[in-house]
Design a protein around this motif. Structure first.
Motif, PDB file in Angstrom:
ATOM      1  N   MET A 126       7.744  -0.933 -15.581  1.00 24.67           N
ATOM      2  CA  MET A 126       7.980  -0.397 -14.414  1.00 24.67           C
ATOM      3  C   MET A 126       7.245   1.131 -14.440  1.00 24.67           C
ATOM      4  O   MET A 126       7.042   1.610 -15.600  1.00 24.67           O
ATOM      5  CB  MET A 126       9.237   0.022 -14.136  1.00 24.67           C
ATOM      6  N   LEU A 136      18.406   0.590  -3.250  1.00 21.82           N
ATOM      7  CA  LEU A 136      17.129   0.374  -4.157  1.00 21.82           C
ATOM      8  C   LEU A 136      17.399   1.289  -5.530  1.00 21.82           C
ATOM      9  O   LEU A 136      18.087   2.057  -5.675  1.00 21.82           O
ATOM     10  CB  LEU A 136      15.867   0.781  -3.562  1.00 21.82           C
ATOM     11  N   ILE A 150      11.485   6.760  -7.572  1.00 19.57           N
ATOM     12  CA  ILE A 150      11.810   5.336  -7.429  1.00 19.57           C
ATOM     13  C   ILE A 150      11.029   4.609  -8.662  1.00 19.57           C
ATOM     14  O   ILE A 150       9.774   5.162  -8.936  1.00 19.57           O
ATOM     15  CB  ILE A 150      11.597   4.580  -6.073  1.00 19.57           C
ATOM     16  N   GLU A 151      11.373   3.712  -9.161  1.00 19.68           N
ATOM     17  CA  GLU A 151      10.791   2.955 -10.230  1.00 19.68           C
ATOM     18  C   GLU A 151      10.457   1.458  -9.439  1.00 19.68           C
ATOM     19  O   GLU A 151      11.006   0.885  -8.567  1.00 19.68           O
ATOM     20  CB  GLU A 151      11.727   2.444 -11.119  1.00 19.68           C
ATOM     21  N   VAL A 152       8.820   1.463  -9.449  1.00 16.83           N
ATOM     22  CA  VAL A 152       8.207   0.243  -9.065  1.00 16.83           C
ATOM     23  C   VAL A 152       7.451  -0.551  -9.933  1.00 16.83           C
ATOM     24  O   VAL A 152       7.237  -0.061 -10.981  1.00 16.83           O
ATOM     25  CB  VAL A 152       7.005   0.783  -7.945  1.00 16.83           C
ATOM     26  N   ASP A 212       4.835  -1.948 -12.253  1.00 17.29           N
ATOM     27  CA  ASP A 212       3.431  -1.529 -12.793  1.00 17.29           C
ATOM     28  C   ASP A 212       2.560  -2.566 -12.608  1.00 17.29           C
ATOM     29  O   ASP A 212       2.444  -3.405 -13.493  1.00 17.29           O
ATOM     30  CB  ASP A 212       3.402  -0.805 -13.775  1.00 17.29           C
ATOM     31  N   GLN A 241      -2.356  -0.818  -7.792  1.00 12.97           N
ATOM     32  CA  GLN A 241      -1.137  -0.283  -7.391  1.00 12.97           C
ATOM     33  C   GLN A 241      -0.904  -0.291  -5.901  1.00 12.97           C
ATOM     34  O   GLN A 241      -1.427   0.312  -5.116  1.00 12.97           O
ATOM     35  CB  GLN A 241      -1.095   1.139  -8.053  1.00 12.97           C
ATOM     36  N   THR A 265       2.233   0.853  -4.119  1.00 10.75           N
ATOM     37  CA  THR A 265       3.449   1.167  -4.058  1.00 10.75           C
ATOM     38  C   THR A 265       4.504   0.962  -3.038  1.00 10.75           C
ATOM     39  O   THR A 265       4.181   1.515  -1.777  1.00 10.75           O
ATOM     40  CB  THR A 265       3.502   2.988  -4.344  1.00 10.75           C
ATOM     41  N   LYS A 266       5.513   0.269  -2.954  1.00 10.16           N
ATOM     42  CA  LYS A 266       6.514  -0.239  -2.166  1.00 10.16           C
ATOM     43  C   LYS A 266       7.785   0.408  -2.321  1.00 10.16           C
ATOM     44  O   LYS A 266       8.367   0.110  -3.374  1.00 10.16           O
ATOM     45  CB  LYS A 266       6.438  -1.561  -1.601  1.00 10.16           C
ATOM     46  N   VAL A 267       8.283   1.018  -1.312  1.00 13.96           N
ATOM     47  CA  VAL A 267       9.817   1.157  -1.287  1.00 13.96           C
ATOM     48  C   VAL A 267      10.435   0.253  -0.233  1.00 13.96           C
ATOM     49  O   VAL A 267      10.246   0.609   0.986  1.00 13.96           O
ATOM     50  CB  VAL A 267      10.092   2.471  -0.986  1.00 13.96           C
ATOM     51  N   GLU A 296       5.114   0.595   2.565  1.00 17.03           N
ATOM     52  CA  GLU A 296       4.051   1.224   1.690  1.00 17.03           C
ATOM     53  C   GLU A 296       4.117   2.640   1.619  1.00 17.03           C
ATOM     54  O   GLU A 296       4.254   3.441   2.464  1.00 17.03           O
ATOM     55  CB  GLU A 296       2.684   0.854   1.770  1.00 17.03           C
ATOM     56  N   TRP A 307       2.133   9.226  -9.352  1.00 20.88           N
ATOM     57  CA  TRP A 307       2.537   8.140 -10.117  1.00 20.88           C
ATOM     58  C   TRP A 307       2.531   8.439 -11.610  1.00 20.88           C
ATOM     59  O   TRP A 307       1.929   9.157 -12.263  1.00 20.88           O
ATOM     60  CB  TRP A 307       1.383   7.168 -10.061  1.00 20.88           C
TER      61      TRP A 307
END
Length: 158
Positions: free
Chosen positions: A42, A77, A113-115, A117, A121, A123-125, A129, A156
């Motif tokens: 992550m 989340l 937030i943790e996404v 890896d 990359q 990045t989505k919440v 995006e 990041w």
């Protein structure tokens, strides 16, 4: 009269396609279960979202509810809105001059937030995006929601 059953070319192709589809589905299921069992690396992402020209009273209300877990599609989340700061909001007066608006402010929310890896990359919440300059982002938590905010910074890593 006895008839012998023979496979023709179409029957052979149909059997091969059915077997290939079954193998494909089986491999997808095996890969999915292997991925869910393996621990995925992550990456911590910190981003700042700007809500522009909002009612001044919202700043105090937001501070009372921070930190607040991020939400998307009705689910909590693994991230949170950690802080908010306000900045003066300027508007044009009747003479075309920029003046401080006494009733509105700009709010800057910092979220972490943790996404996953991954190699590329994205990045989505939730389903959105997160990237610098995105202007139609919906910042949503257990207690806070602002739409059409702008992502003004993304970091990041730690």
């Amino acid at each position: 009269m006895e008839q012998k059953k023979k496979f023709n070319v179409i029957d052979v192709i149909a059997v091969i396609l059915i077997l290939a589809a079954a193998v494909f589905v089986g491999m997808k299921l095996v890969n999915r279960s292997a991925e869910s069992g393996a621990e995925q690396k992550m990456l911590q992402v910190t981003y700042v979202a700007k809500a522009e020209g909002v009612d001044k009273a919202l700043y105090e209300n937001c501070q009372e509810h921070l930190p607040s877990r991020l939400m998307a599609s009705g689910k909590l989340l693994n991230g949170e809105i950690q802080s908010v700061r306000q900045e003066t909001y300027y508007a044009l007066d009747e003479n075309g001059n920029w003046v401080a608006d006494p009733y509105h402010v700009n709010l800057y929310f910092t979220a972490v937030i943790e996404v996953p890896d991954i190699e590329v990359q994205t990045t989505k919440v939730g389903d959105q995006e997160v990237r610098v300059g995105k202007t139609d982002y919906v910042l949503k938590s257990e207690y806070i929601e602002f739409s059409n905010v702008t992502i003004v910074d993304v970091q990041w890593g730690e």
